[in-house]
Design a protein around this motif. Structure first.
Motif, mmCIF file in Angstrom:
data_model
loop_
_atom_site.group_PDB
_atom_site.id
_atom_site.type_symbol
_atom_site.label_atom_id
_atom_site.label_comp_id
_atom_site.label_asym_id
_atom_site.label_seq_id
_atom_site.Cartn_x
_atom_site.Cartn_y
_atom_site.Cartn_z
ATOM 1 N N LYS A 123 0.908 -0.933 0.270
ATOM 2 C CA LYS A 123 -0.055 0.001 0.139
ATOM 3 C C LYS A 123 1.239 1.274 -0.107
ATOM 4 O O LYS A 123 0.596 2.424 0.175
ATOM 5 C CB LYS A 123 -0.833 -0.296 1.274
ATOM 6 C CG LYS A 123 -2.239 -1.294 0.700
ATOM 7 C CD LYS A 123 -2.874 -0.603 2.503
ATOM 8 C CE LYS A 123 -4.352 -1.460 2.062
ATOM 9 N NZ LYS A 123 -5.443 -1.569 2.865
ATOM 10 N N GLU A 124 1.936 1.280 -0.483
ATOM 11 C CA GLU A 124 3.276 2.358 -0.170
ATOM 12 C C GLU A 124 4.648 2.372 -1.388
ATOM 13 O O GLU A 124 4.938 2.173 -1.860
ATOM 14 C CB GLU A 124 3.611 2.516 0.516
ATOM 15 C CG GLU A 124 3.039 2.512 1.982
ATOM 16 C CD GLU A 124 2.749 3.706 2.389
ATOM 17 O OE1 GLU A 124 3.589 5.143 1.560
ATOM 18 O OE2 GLU A 124 1.692 3.897 2.813
ATOM 19 N N PRO B 16 5.040 -1.945 8.640
ATOM 20 C CA PRO B 16 5.361 -1.459 6.950
ATOM 21 C C PRO B 16 5.165 -3.260 6.857
ATOM 22 O O PRO B 16 6.405 -4.078 7.863
ATOM 23 C CB PRO B 16 6.291 -1.232 7.252
ATOM 24 C CG PRO B 16 6.930 -1.197 8.109
ATOM 25 C CD PRO B 16 6.011 -1.234 9.758
ATOM 26 N N ILE C 104 5.502 5.050 8.229
ATOM 27 C CA ILE C 104 4.461 3.533 8.271
ATOM 28 C C ILE C 104 4.234 3.029 9.651
ATOM 29 O O ILE C 104 5.303 1.867 9.918
ATOM 30 C CB ILE C 104 4.719 2.934 6.970
ATOM 31 C CG1 ILE C 104 5.124 3.871 5.995
ATOM 32 C CG2 ILE C 104 3.935 2.253 7.213
ATOM 33 C CD1 ILE C 104 5.938 3.559 4.505
#
Length: 221
Positions: A77-78, A126, A123
């Motif tokens: 999602k990054e 992660p 984050i």
């Protein structure tokens, strides 16, 4: 009255027969329906969070990253951080938020853990996957009188005999008793390691059948 009852019975029988036919068709259709293609299943899973331990299926735990390897680094999602990066000649890579870090000498799993640790400042939890998409560091060269001379990917157990098999065996007139391995030592000097194929396949001097190292060159005169 009798005609009305008879008509209703006929309609009931026809309805029942229709329902039975529909059920039989649906059952036969599901039996012959082809399975969902793996690609479609993969597309469905693409947006899902990877299961615990799933990273192990994406990277070889025994492979050691080296200079010039190309790594696909994915942070779940990054997309702004995820990218394909080459390992520089100094053994390092650069990533947004992570900065520079040493990749050479680490396994993909170790690098995943280090990137995850650095990203925790930015984050929450992660999820990082590292895949070696192009292995340019862990290779050997096979030259001379073999069927397919060239560069080959090295595994941790590749021996001189293995390398000859990988290259398709000998050509006619190959000097099978005079094979040698060229290896560069840590001090920059080049070693020449002899290999007598005729002896080794007869079980003599098996110590000649050494495990090869990255950068070795097998020469078949």
């Amino acid at each position: 009255m009798t005609e009305t009852l008879t008509g209703r019975r006929i309609m009931s029988i026809l309805t029942l027969l229709a329902l039975v036919s529909i059920g039989a068709y649906a059952q036969s259709d599901s039996a012959v329906r082809p399975p969902v293609p793996a690609a479609a299943a993969a597309d469905k899973r693409a947006g899902e969070k990877p299961a615990e331990g799933a990273q192990a299926t994406h990277s070889d735990s025994s492979y050691v990253i080296g200079a010039n390897d190309v790594l696909a680094i994915n942070v779940w999602k990054e997309p702004d951080i995820s990218r394909s990066v080459p390992v520089r000649s100094d053994g390092k890579i650069s990533l947004p938020l992570v900065g520079e870090l040493q990749a050479s000498g680490q396994t993909p799993r170790q690098l995943e853990q280090e990137i995850s640790t650095r990203l925790k400042n930015y984050i929450s939890e992660p999820e990082v996957t590292v895949i070696v998409t192009d292995s340019k560091s862990q290779k050997i060269n096979i030259m001379g009188m073999v069927t397919r001379p060239g560069a080959y990917l090295l595994t941790s157990s590749t021996t001189v005999l293995d390398s000859i098999a990988m290259a398709g065996g000998f050509k006619d007139f190959a000097k099978q008793k005079s094979i040698y391995v060229l290896r560069q030592s840590a001090d920059g000097k080049q070693e020449r390691l002899s290999f007598n194929y005729k002896e080794v396949i007869k079980g003599k001097n098996p110590e000649q059948n050494i495990r090869l190292q990255a950068g070795d060159t097998v020469v078949v005169p």
